[in-house]
Structure formats: structure tokens, C-alpha cells
Design an enzyme around this catalytic site. Structure first.
Site, PDB file in Angstrom:
ATOM      1  N   TYR A  59       0.920  -1.200  -0.141  1.00  0.00           N
ATOM      2  CA  TYR A  59      -0.323  -0.101  -0.155  1.00  0.00           C
ATOM      3  C   TYR A  59       0.794   1.455   0.239  1.00  0.00           C
ATOM      4  O   TYR A  59       1.129   2.663  -0.701  1.00  0.00           O
ATOM      5  CB  TYR A  59      -1.537   0.253   1.599  1.00  0.00           C
ATOM      6  CG  TYR A  59      -1.683  -1.179   1.935  1.00  0.00           C
ATOM      7  CD1 TYR A  59      -2.359  -1.990   0.020  1.00  0.00           C
ATOM      8  CD2 TYR A  59      -2.641  -1.316   2.818  1.00  0.00           C
ATOM      9  CE1 TYR A  59      -2.734  -3.241   0.829  1.00  0.00           C
ATOM     10  CE2 TYR A  59      -3.553  -2.908   2.718  1.00  0.00           C
ATOM     11  CZ  TYR A  59      -3.267  -3.398   1.723  1.00  0.00           C
ATOM     12  OH  TYR A  59      -4.045  -4.364   2.157  1.00  0.00           O
ATOM     13  N   HIS A 114       2.135 -11.850   1.713  1.00  0.00           N
ATOM     14  CA  HIS A 114       0.856 -10.864   1.554  1.00  0.00           C
ATOM     15  C   HIS A 114       0.225 -11.050   0.507  1.00  0.00           C
ATOM     16  O   HIS A 114      -1.096 -12.227   0.125  1.00  0.00           O
ATOM     17  CB  HIS A 114       1.075  -9.640   1.147  1.00  0.00           C
ATOM     18  CG  HIS A 114      -0.117  -8.942   0.405  1.00  0.00           C
ATOM     19  ND1 HIS A 114       0.534  -7.590   0.367  1.00  0.00           N
ATOM     20  CD2 HIS A 114      -1.773  -8.915   0.408  1.00  0.00           C
ATOM     21  CE1 HIS A 114      -1.249  -7.093   0.412  1.00  0.00           C
ATOM     22  NE2 HIS A 114      -2.094  -7.338   0.272  1.00  0.00           N
ATOM     23  N   ARG A 204     -19.557  -3.192  -4.850  1.00  0.00           N
ATOM     24  CA  ARG A 204     -18.979  -3.358  -6.502  1.00  0.00           C
ATOM     25  C   ARG A 204     -19.629  -4.517  -6.990  1.00  0.00           C
ATOM     26  O   ARG A 204     -19.304  -4.029  -8.414  1.00  0.00           O
ATOM     27  CB  ARG A 204     -17.158  -3.949  -5.815  1.00  0.00           C
ATOM     28  CG  ARG A 204     -16.319  -2.987  -4.866  1.00  0.00           C
ATOM     29  CD  ARG A 204     -15.612  -3.434  -4.438  1.00  0.00           C
ATOM     30  NE  ARG A 204     -14.676  -2.899  -3.887  1.00  0.00           N
ATOM     31  CZ  ARG A 204     -15.120  -2.744  -2.158  1.00  0.00           C
ATOM     32  NH1 ARG A 204     -14.804  -3.376  -1.800  1.00  0.00           N
ATOM     33  NH2 ARG A 204     -13.773  -1.495  -1.463  1.00  0.00           N
ATOM     34  N   THR A 243     -11.976  -3.405   6.582  1.00  0.00           N
ATOM     35  CA  THR A 243     -12.602  -3.072   5.583  1.00  0.00           C
ATOM     36  C   THR A 243     -11.865  -1.375   5.698  1.00  0.00           C
ATOM     37  O   THR A 243     -11.243  -1.445   6.126  1.00  0.00           O
ATOM     38  CB  THR A 243     -14.277  -2.761   5.311  1.00  0.00           C
ATOM     39  OG1 THR A 243     -14.758  -1.996   4.502  1.00  0.00           O
ATOM     40  CG2 THR A 243     -14.658  -1.781   7.389  1.00  0.00           C
TER      41      THR A 243
END
Length: 293
Positions: A59, A114, A204, A243
């Protein structure tokens, strides 16, 4: 805010609702700009009681998160910070040192690999996991786990593991409940599950999906939003909900989750209706169109 805790097999506990500092704030590789908006919203999230912060090397937001933590005044020991290694997978020990410095902390509560796509063989999974075990032993991570792993990736990892991952953070929502009882299998192995993209059915996926009516009905019955219902469904399935948002009022919306209890019929409704539809958001290039694994 009283966020429920989920026990990990190593004895530690993880808050089941997290504020994610990625996706909405994602930086392109090489972007060194400072995002004050992320600082302000992360600080607001902490002040509202979102003490579980989900971060990742990918990120590029650790500097902002570190500033937000410092400015919030909340002691480090009250926070639960998750981070994930991706770009630094070839030298995980160097990667965690660099990220710890950026975020201004001595340890992560949870550190994850990840993505599994770095590995070309079972031995690659095992080498990476051995390094993760060393990091846990060093105290730089209190718990260690993985993210986006499929069953073959887990099985390859376990062949050379001294201890198994405590959690696998995956895309999980009512439109992607994962095929072949994968979530249940993970939980049977003592590996907890974390969810990202959990609000996909509301925000979405195509709006005319089959959950449109059930979500609206259940949200109205509880006096909350559809997003709160979706998060509540995730948590009721013993899955950690991560979230994110760029809007302050959404934090209050997500917190509504903790004030409601879905009935067994409501949980079953979301599960059964959601399972009739398939929609994947992340890493689609690695899956065929109808692959629900």
C-alpha cells in the site's frame, strides 16, 4: 467501541473488525507523496475505537499510519497492527525492519506474506515461511500468517513448517464464499480466516445481483445500512472483517455492525442467496471466470 476478539492458535487474540489503510489509499510504486487525508482519517478511526489497523508494504502508506498513531495519543499496546510483505519477499527480514521504521513501532501484532504468486515451487513457500518463523521468534511480529493463499499453497507451506500460519486473509464475501469448503477446512486446521473486499455485494458487484432484496430487507429490520449487515455476516462466520474508506461517516456506519445481531434465518438467507452468484474482485488474472476457489 467493543470489538469482539478471535483467538489465534498461538494464544494471541485479534480484533474482528479492522480499518484497512490500503485499497482506497493505495499508492503507485515510487510515489513518495505524503497523504494528509489518510493521516486524518486513520487518526479519526483510532479515536473512534478502530484499534485494529490493517496495513501492507504494497500500500505504501506506513509513514502516514505512523504519524496518525503518534498523533492519536493511543498507547501502542492498545493497538493491533497488521502488516504484509510483498515486494520484500526475497529478503523478508530486511523488509520488516524497513517497514517497522517507517511506521515507528518495534513490532507488528500480525505479519503476513501478502501473496503466494512469488513461489515457483513448494520449497519457495517453505523458505519464506521459515523466515517468518524467525521473525516471530525475534519479537518483531507477535503472530504470523499468510494472505491470498489457496489450499495447495497452505499445504506446501505446512510441509516444512514448525508452526502453521495463524490466519489466511482472503477475499471473502457473500458472492465469494470460496469453493470446496475451503474456509471450513482452514478453520479445521486451526488457521483463522480474515476477509477483505467484504462489502463487494453492496458496492462493487452489479446492483441487480440476487442479494439486493435480502440485504435491503435485513438492513431495514435492524435500522442499519447494508454495509453493516455484510460486515455482521462476515463476523458471524468467525471471520475477521477488514474494510476501508476515505469518508469519515462510513466509519460510524461500519461501527453499527457491533450493535446488531443477525438472526440464524438472516445469516442463512445471505449465505444461500449469495452462493447462487459469483463475483471476484482481486487477483482475477490468476483465476478462470467460474473458479470459486
Amino acid at each position: 467501541m467493543d470489538i469482539p476478539l478471535l483467538r489465534l492458535h498461538d494464544g494471541n487474540q485479534i480484533p474482528m473488525l479492522a480499518y484497512g489503510t490500503g485499497t482506497a489509499w493505495f499508492k503507485e510504486v515510487g510515489d513518495t507523496s505524503f497523504n494528509q487525508g489518510l493521516v486524518d482519517l486513520t487518526k479519526a478511526a483510532i479515536e473512534k475505537g478502530f484499534y485494529h489497523l490493517d496495513c501492507a508494504e504494497m500500500y505504501g502508506t506506513e509513514e502516514e499510519v505512523g504519524v496518525a498513531i503518534k498523533e492519536s495519543g493511543v498507547p501502542r499496546e492498545k493497538l493491533f497492527i497488521t502488516n504484509k510483505v510483498a515486494q520484500g519477499i526475497d529478503d523478508i527480514e530486511a523488509a520488516i525492519d524497513q517497514i517497522l521504521q517507517k511506521i515507528q513501532t518495534d513490532y507488528f501484532d500480525l505479519y503476513l506474506i501478502h501473496i503466494p504468486f512469488f513461489a515457483k515451487s513448494d520449497e519457495d513457500f517453505q523458505r519464506a515461511w521459515k523466515t517468518m518463523e524467525k521473525i516471530r521468534e525475534s519479537g518483531k511480529a507477535r503472530s504470523i500468517g499468510v494472505s491470498n493463499y489457496l489450499r495447495p499453497h497452505i499445504e506446501a507451506t505446512l510441509k516444512g513448517a514448525t508452526s502453521r500460519p495463524v490466519i489466511n486473509q482472503i477475499e471473502y464475501h457473500a458472492y465469494l464464499q470460496r469453493g470446496n469448503s475451503y474456509v471450513a477446512w482452514l478453520q479445521e486446521q486451526g488457521i483463522q480466516v480474515g476477509s477483505f473486499k467484504g462489502l463487494t455485494p453492496a458496492f462493487r458487484a452489479p446492483p441487480d445481483g440476487p442479494l439486493r432484496e435480502p440485504l435491503a430487507r435485513i438492513a431495514k429490520a435492524h435500522g442499519v445500512t447494508e454495509a453493516a449487515v455484510l460486515i455482521a455476516w462476515i463476523i458471524r462466520n468467525n471471520v475477521v472483517a477488514v474494510t476501508t474508506t476515505t469518508k469519515l461517516d462510513r466509519l460510524d456506519e461500519y461501527a453499527q455492525t457491533l450493535k446488531i445481531t443477525l438472526t440464524e434465518d438472516e445469516v442463512r438467507d445471505i449465505t444461500n442467496v449469495g452462493a447462487t452468484y459469483h463475483f471476484r474482485m482481486a487477483w482475477g488474472e490468476h483465476f478462470s471466470k467460474d473458479d470459486r476457489s
